[in-house]
Structures are given as C-alpha cells and as structure tokens.
Write a protein that holds these residues in place. Structure first.
Motif, PDB file in Angstrom:
ATOM      1  N   ARG A  45       1.325  38.384  14.882  1.00 33.17           N
ATOM      2  CA  ARG A  45       2.385  38.764  14.201  1.00 33.17           C
ATOM      3  C   ARG A  45       3.142  38.411  15.269  1.00 33.17           C
ATOM      4  N   SER A  46       3.141  38.024  17.081  1.00 37.80           N
ATOM      5  CA  SER A  46       4.353  37.257  17.902  1.00 37.80           C
ATOM      6  C   SER A  46       4.298  36.042  16.775  1.00 37.80           C
ATOM      7  N   MET A  47       5.631  35.812  17.938  1.00 34.01           N
ATOM      8  CA  MET A  47       5.869  34.366  18.067  1.00 34.01           C
ATOM      9  C   MET A  47       5.482  33.361  18.945  1.00 34.01           C
ATOM     10  N   LYS A  48       5.063  34.635  19.990  1.00 30.66           N
ATOM     11  CA  LYS A  48       4.794  33.196  20.757  1.00 30.66           C
ATOM     12  C   LYS A  48       3.856  32.537  20.174  1.00 30.66           C
ATOM     13  N   ILE A  49       2.828  32.620  19.582  1.00 32.04           N
ATOM     14  CA  ILE A  49       1.616  31.699  19.092  1.00 32.04           C
ATOM     15  C   ILE A  49       2.859  30.796  18.925  1.00 32.04           C
ATOM     16  N   CYS A  50       3.537  30.845  17.566  1.00 28.87           N
ATOM     17  CA  CYS A  50       4.060  30.035  16.988  1.00 28.87           C
ATOM     18  C   CYS A  50       5.029  28.791  17.696  1.00 28.87           C
ATOM     19  N   TRP A  51       5.287  29.489  19.063  1.00 30.64           N
ATOM     20  CA  TRP A  51       6.471  28.572  19.917  1.00 30.64           C
ATOM     21  C   TRP A  51       5.336  27.785  20.973  1.00 30.64           C
ATOM     22  N   GLY A  52       4.005  28.640  20.999  1.00 32.56           N
ATOM     23  CA  GLY A  52       3.162  28.210  21.961  1.00 32.56           C
ATOM     24  C   GLY A  52       2.001  26.664  21.402  1.00 32.56           C
ATOM     25  N   VAL A  53       2.250  26.981  20.809  1.00 36.27           N
ATOM     26  CA  VAL A  53       1.847  26.140  19.124  1.00 36.27           C
ATOM     27  C   VAL A  53       2.732  24.226  18.523  1.00 36.27           C
ATOM     28  N   PRO A  58     -14.285  45.258  17.758  1.00 34.81           N
ATOM     29  CA  PRO A  58     -12.596  45.340  17.776  1.00 34.81           C
ATOM     30  C   PRO A  58     -11.362  45.261  18.728  1.00 34.81           C
ATOM     31  N   ILE A  59     -11.654  44.782  20.165  1.00 29.99           N
ATOM     32  CA  ILE A  59     -11.181  44.210  21.040  1.00 29.99           C
ATOM     33  C   ILE A  59      -9.854  42.647  20.189  1.00 29.99           C
ATOM     34  N   ILE A  60     -11.793  41.805  20.162  1.00 29.24           N
ATOM     35  CA  ILE A  60     -11.055  40.699  19.182  1.00 29.24           C
ATOM     36  C   ILE A  60     -10.161  40.538  18.099  1.00 29.24           C
ATOM     37  N   LYS A  61     -10.320  41.821  16.620  1.00 27.19           N
ATOM     38  CA  LYS A  61      -9.346  42.143  15.744  1.00 27.19           C
ATOM     39  C   LYS A  61      -8.118  42.487  15.856  1.00 27.19           C
ATOM     40  N   ARG A  62      -7.908  43.644  17.135  1.00 22.96           N
ATOM     41  CA  ARG A  62      -6.940  44.056  17.957  1.00 22.96           C
ATOM     42  C   ARG A  62      -6.109  43.446  18.418  1.00 22.96           C
ATOM     43  N   ASP A  63      -6.177  42.773  19.730  1.00 19.85           N
ATOM     44  CA  ASP A  63      -5.446  41.559  20.302  1.00 19.85           C
ATOM     45  C   ASP A  63      -5.143  39.812  19.006  1.00 19.85           C
ATOM     46  N   VAL A  64      -5.657  40.068  17.761  1.00 23.01           N
ATOM     47  CA  VAL A  64      -5.498  38.661  16.837  1.00 23.01           C
ATOM     48  C   VAL A  64      -4.690  38.957  16.559  1.00 23.01           C
ATOM     49  N   ARG A  65      -4.649  40.779  15.850  1.00 24.54           N
ATOM     50  CA  ARG A  65      -3.850  40.525  14.321  1.00 24.54           C
ATOM     51  C   ARG A  65      -2.712  40.670  15.265  1.00 24.54           C
ATOM     52  N   VAL A  66      -2.438  41.931  16.962  1.00 22.85           N
ATOM     53  CA  VAL A  66      -1.377  41.733  16.960  1.00 22.85           C
ATOM     54  C   VAL A  66      -0.162  40.576  17.730  1.00 22.85           C
ATOM     55  N   MET A  88     -13.254  35.921  24.107  1.00 19.80           N
ATOM     56  CA  MET A  88     -12.921  35.382  23.016  1.00 19.80           C
ATOM     57  C   MET A  88     -12.001  35.455  21.921  1.00 19.80           C
ATOM     58  N   THR A  89     -11.219  36.330  22.362  1.00 21.52           N
ATOM     59  CA  THR A  89      -9.729  36.327  21.680  1.00 21.52           C
ATOM     60  C   THR A  89      -8.982  35.723  22.405  1.00 21.52           C
ATOM     61  N   ALA A  90      -9.335  35.463  24.039  1.00 25.06           N
ATOM     62  CA  ALA A  90      -8.476  33.903  24.792  1.00 25.06           C
ATOM     63  C   ALA A  90      -9.101  32.842  24.330  1.00 25.06           C
ATOM     64  N   ILE A  91     -10.197  32.621  24.163  1.00 25.98           N
ATOM     65  CA  ILE A  91     -10.892  31.633  23.205  1.00 25.98           C
ATOM     66  C   ILE A  91     -10.347  31.244  22.171  1.00 25.98           C
ATOM     67  N   ILE A  92     -10.521  31.789  20.985  1.00 20.77           N
ATOM     68  CA  ILE A  92      -9.574  32.200  19.448  1.00 20.77           C
ATOM     69  C   ILE A  92      -8.488  31.608  19.832  1.00 20.77           C
ATOM     70  N   GLN A  93      -7.314  31.809  20.309  1.00 19.13           N
ATOM     71  CA  GLN A  93      -6.570  31.394  20.551  1.00 19.13           C
ATOM     72  C   GLN A  93      -6.244  30.139  21.728  1.00 19.13           C
ATOM     73  N   SER A  94      -7.360  29.737  22.204  1.00 17.10           N
ATOM     74  CA  SER A  94      -6.952  28.209  22.468  1.00 17.10           C
ATOM     75  C   SER A  94      -7.165  27.271  21.773  1.00 17.10           C
ATOM     76  N   MET A  95      -8.407  27.821  20.559  1.00 17.90           N
ATOM     77  CA  MET A  95      -9.159  27.559  19.256  1.00 17.90           C
ATOM     78  C   MET A  95      -7.525  26.499  18.608  1.00 17.90           C
ATOM     79  N   PHE A  96      -7.090  27.544  18.000  1.00 17.68           N
ATOM     80  CA  PHE A  96      -5.981  27.411  17.431  1.00 17.68           C
ATOM     81  C   PHE A  96      -4.960  26.167  18.136  1.00 17.68           C
TER      82      PHE A  96
END
Length: 310
Positions: free
Chosen positions: A16-24, A5-13, A112-120
């Motif tokens: 939806r933010s533009m931070k991940i887009c700007w980070g990429v 559930p932690i992964i599902k919640r954090d990745v979903r939140v 795992m949430t941080a790893i998924i983000q880094s793999m993005f």
C-alpha cells in the motif's frame, strides 16, 4: 496451508506504500541506463570493425545479471537488518513475541517478506533482461536459471541481515554488521586460497614436502570458495556463456587435478554449482536458526533463572 502472518501483514502494509513503486522505478531505471550504456559501448567498439556484432551482444546477459545481483545484494540486507531491530525501536518486539508464533516462524516470515520484495524487482526487470536474449540469441531457459540464482542470493543475503538484526538493538548497527558479514564471505573465503598458493610455492621452491602433501594442502583451502558469492556467480555465468567450469580450470591449472580428492570430486561436471548451492542453503538456514535462538525469550528467561539460583 496457512500463510505466515508476518508475510501477510508486511506484504500488505508495504504494497500500500509508494516506496515499493518508487523502488521498482529506480531499479528499472538503473538497468535501463546500464543497458543503453553497454549498447553504446558495443556500438562504438564495432563501428569500424568487420566482426559479427552479435557475438558481442551476448555479453548483455552477464552484465545486466551482475548489475541486478549487486543491487539486490545492497537492498536485501538493509530490509532484513531492520526487521527485528526495527521492531525493537518501535517497541513492538515484545508484543510480537507474545503471539503463538514460534521464534523461527517469525524469523522465516521476515526473511520471506524480504525475498518476495526482491523477487518483485527481479520479475519487473524481466522485460529489460529479455532484450539481451532477443538481441543476443541466447536460450530463454537461461533467463529462468538467472531467476533461480537471484532467489538463492536473496535468501543468503536475507539470512545475513536477519542474523545481524537479531544481534543488534538498532537498525543502523545491524546494517553495518550485515555489510561486514558480506566482506567476510567475499574476502575471507578467498584469502585461504591465496595463502595456500603462496605456501605451496614456498614449499615447492625449497623442497620442504612432497607434491602430494602440497596438493592436499591446496585442496583443503580452495574448498572455502564453495561459500564465496563472487566465485558462485562467476562460475554460473562462465558455465552459461562458455559451457566450461571455472572451478575445473583453476584446479587443473594449479596442479590439483588428480584421480581422487575432494577438489576433483566437486569440480567434475556441474558438481561445483550443486555443492555450492547446497552449502549456501545450509549456511542460510544456520543463520536463521541462530537468529531464532537469539530472539527466543524462553531461553533468555531460563538463563536468568539459572543465574539467580546460583
């Protein structure tokens, strides 16, 4: 299998933010700038040279790879260092601990949430990395080997960050402590080897002990490099680019290559990479276990009850 559930919640939140887009975007921009800068330098160096330029273009792979891993090493600890301490600052940590999830599953979900983000970031950089393979003529399997190394280094960095986050109440303190842990692994694992070289040269010059004891002494300290991230990355890129083992070269030139001994055992063939990978995974899981023990409320309440009884 049910998703954490932690992964599902954090990745979903965060999706939806533009931070991940700007980070990429910033991540891709850094890689593109490094790529064009290296291409410009190679072009200038080979402007008046008659040598084959393609032999120099192969260097794009390690340069872009190291650039990515350095950026990930700076990003991942920041994300995980604020995972638990951020919950404490938002006063949601106690609510999270009242769920049916175990402390280890909470820690693992944050990591795992941080790893998924880094793999993005890594997946998004594949087109830029692919340019080095198209121009340099290297095997495409190296691209997937790099993906695996980036995954391992992200897991290691995330485990350091989550441990520091569990130890600190504020995110800023956790981030500073995480980078301090990095210095320990970067520097403290090299110092024993340098100390061994100095001591062995001293013993050899003054004939204090036999060469057999000196080699054994050096071996024990050089094994600290198995958990050195810099040594791991250098070994990986040297193995990919030349097919040789840097660890094997160090042990042979320093006089430690013998028929038996731990240093000879781990430097033969690909054993250094295999043993070092196992060590990094083991250390990472140790950090996750320590972090889960740190946030476990049952052990804390049990300790307080024992103190009151005494």
């Amino acid at each position: 299998m049910q998703l954490n559930p932690i992964i599902k919640r954090d990745v979903r939140v965060q999706s939806r933010s533009m931070k991940i887009c700007w980070g990429v975007f910033v991540y891709e921009l850094i890689l593109a700038l490094v790529f064009f800068l290296v291409m410009l330098i190679i072009q200038e160096e080979n402007k008046y040279s008659t040598s084959n330029i393609y032999s120099t273009l192969v260097l794009l792979y390690p340069i872009l790879g190291v650039t990515q891993l350095v950026v990930l090493a700076l990003i991942v600890p920041v994300r995980t260092a604020s995972a638990i301490s951020g919950e404490k600052e938002r006063q949601t940590f106690d609510i999270m601990m009242t769920t049916s999830m175990t402390p280890f599953s909470i820690i693992l979900g944050k990591v795992m949430t941080a790893i998924i983000q880094s793999m993005f970031f890594v997946v998004a950089s594949m087109p830029v990395m692919a340019l080095s393979f198209v121009i340099g003529g290297m095997s495409w399997s190296y691209l997937f080997w790099f993906f695996a190394v980036a995954l391992l280094m992200s897991f290691f960095a995330a485990s350091i960050g989550i441990l520091c986050s569990s130890l600190c109440k504020r995110s800023v303190s956790a981030v500073i402590m995480a980078y301090g842990f990095y210095l320990v692994f970067f520097i403290a694992t090299v110092l024993p080897g340098l100390f061994a070289v100095y001591i062995s040269s001293y013993m050899t010059n003054f004939n204090v002990v036999s060469n057999n004891i000196i080699y054994t002494y050096q071996e024990n300290f050089y094994l600290f490099l198995l958990v050195n991230p810099v040594m791991y990355l250098i070994e990986f890129f040297v193995k990919i680019m030349t097919g040789e083992s840097l660890a094997n070269e160090i042990s042979s030139t320093s006089g430690m290559m013998r028929t038996a001994g731990p240093i000879n055992l781990v430097t033969t063939g690909n054993r250094w990479m295999i043993v070092s990978t196992i060590m990094f995974v083991a250390v990472s899981f140790l950090f996750l276990w320590l972090a889960s023990k740190r946030i476990n409320p049952i052990k804390k309440h049990a300790g307080k009850r024992a103190e009151k009884r005494q």
